[in-house]
Design a protein around this motif. Sequence first.
Motif, mmCIF file in Angstrom:
data_model
loop_
_atom_site.group_PDB
_atom_site.id
_atom_site.type_symbol
_atom_site.label_atom_id
_atom_site.label_comp_id
_atom_site.label_asym_id
_atom_site.label_seq_id
_atom_site.Cartn_x
_atom_site.Cartn_y
_atom_site.Cartn_z
ATOM 1 N N UNK A 22 1.459 4.849 -2.855
ATOM 2 C CA UNK A 22 2.899 4.542 -2.795
ATOM 3 C C UNK A 22 3.377 4.591 -1.347
ATOM 4 N N UNK A 23 2.964 5.635 -0.630
ATOM 5 C CA UNK A 23 3.337 5.765 0.787
ATOM 6 C C UNK A 23 2.835 4.574 1.599
ATOM 7 N N UNK A 24 1.625 4.130 1.311
ATOM 8 C CA UNK A 24 1.016 3.029 2.060
ATOM 9 C C UNK A 24 1.677 1.679 1.783
ATOM 10 N N UNK A 25 2.075 1.442 0.537
ATOM 11 C CA UNK A 25 2.492 0.102 0.140
ATOM 12 C C UNK A 25 3.968 -0.074 -0.196
ATOM 13 N N UNK A 26 4.704 0.982 -0.454
ATOM 14 C CA UNK A 26 6.063 0.826 -0.975
ATOM 15 C C UNK A 26 6.993 0.073 -0.023
ATOM 16 N N UNK A 27 6.887 0.317 1.263
ATOM 17 C CA UNK A 27 7.774 -0.361 2.207
ATOM 18 C C UNK A 27 7.541 -1.867 2.216
ATOM 19 N N UNK A 28 6.307 -2.279 2.265
ATOM 20 C CA UNK A 28 5.988 -3.709 2.269
ATOM 21 C C UNK A 28 6.376 -4.360 0.948
ATOM 22 N N UNK A 29 6.087 -3.687 -0.156
ATOM 23 C CA UNK A 29 6.411 -4.237 -1.468
ATOM 24 C C UNK A 29 7.929 -4.324 -1.634
ATOM 25 N N UNK A 30 8.647 -3.322 -1.158
ATOM 26 C CA UNK A 30 10.113 -3.375 -1.213
ATOM 27 C C UNK A 30 10.622 -4.597 -0.449
ATOM 28 N N UNK A 54 1.831 -0.089 -11.872
ATOM 29 C CA UNK A 54 0.584 0.181 -11.147
ATOM 30 C C UNK A 54 -0.084 1.418 -11.744
ATOM 31 N N UNK A 55 0.700 2.477 -11.980
ATOM 32 C CA UNK A 55 0.154 3.702 -12.551
ATOM 33 C C UNK A 55 -0.389 3.447 -13.953
ATOM 34 N N UNK A 61 -7.096 -3.108 -12.650
ATOM 35 C CA UNK A 61 -7.377 -3.671 -11.325
ATOM 36 C C UNK A 61 -8.886 -3.823 -11.149
ATOM 37 N N UNK A 62 -9.287 -4.991 -10.665
ATOM 38 C CA UNK A 62 -10.698 -5.292 -10.439
ATOM 39 C C UNK A 62 -10.847 -5.833 -9.017
ATOM 40 N N UNK A 63 -11.548 -5.108 -8.174
ATOM 41 C CA UNK A 63 -11.691 -5.516 -6.769
ATOM 42 C C UNK A 63 -12.443 -6.830 -6.614
ATOM 43 N N UNK A 64 -13.224 -7.217 -7.633
ATOM 44 C CA UNK A 64 -13.929 -8.498 -7.561
ATOM 45 C C UNK A 64 -12.981 -9.682 -7.667
ATOM 46 N N UNK A 70 -2.832 -7.462 -2.982
ATOM 47 C CA UNK A 70 -2.496 -8.718 -3.656
ATOM 48 C C UNK A 70 -2.164 -8.459 -5.115
ATOM 49 N N UNK A 71 -2.884 -7.554 -5.739
ATOM 50 C CA UNK A 71 -2.631 -7.197 -7.135
ATOM 51 C C UNK A 71 -1.221 -6.616 -7.275
ATOM 52 N N UNK A 72 -0.873 -5.665 -6.405
ATOM 53 C CA UNK A 72 0.469 -5.067 -6.443
ATOM 54 C C UNK A 72 1.516 -6.130 -6.114
#
Length: 176
Positions: A22-30, A54-55, A61-64, A70-72
């Motif tokens: 959440x810390x890593x992605x929330x700002x960009x996703x917002x 997400x939770x 989620x599949x990294x392949x 991108x998923x988020x």
Amino acid sequence: MQQDGLILELQNGNQRAFERLYELYSESIFGIIYSIVQDEKIAEEILQDVFLKVWDNAGSYNSDKGRFFTWILNIARNASIDELRSKRHKNKQKNLKADNFVNVLENSTHFSNRTDAIGIKKYIAVLKPVCKKLIDLLFFKGFTQKETAEELKMPLGTVKTRNRACINKLRELLAE
């Protein structure tokens, strides 16, 4: 902990891994959500809903199939577009005051700032102007392909073909 490790821990139900992601992605996703809905409170609500999804769906989620971001991003984009198409949003738009309809000219950095929020500014910058406009309308403003065709005054088939070509070019650039 590396991102792959965080994702694995998230998939195993680790709350701390979730908090770190959440810390890593929330700002960009917002930033992405806000660029679509143009309302800070609604964007905050959608952001919370996105991270609940997400939770709840971390196991899917599949990294392949693509990158975690991108998923988020797809979850956020879909949730934002769903909001724009909702009755609640449409009713709210009907009740706006006239001063909300004053046209504000977007400066040339507006789109640039949004792309920088998700770290693809340097890749978008090398695309043709038509690709920049298509990506802006389809992915950042939440237009459908039909709405994009109307906005750009081009046939729907042309929008679909160019969109596919632009996304393929962007993929090539990201793979380099």
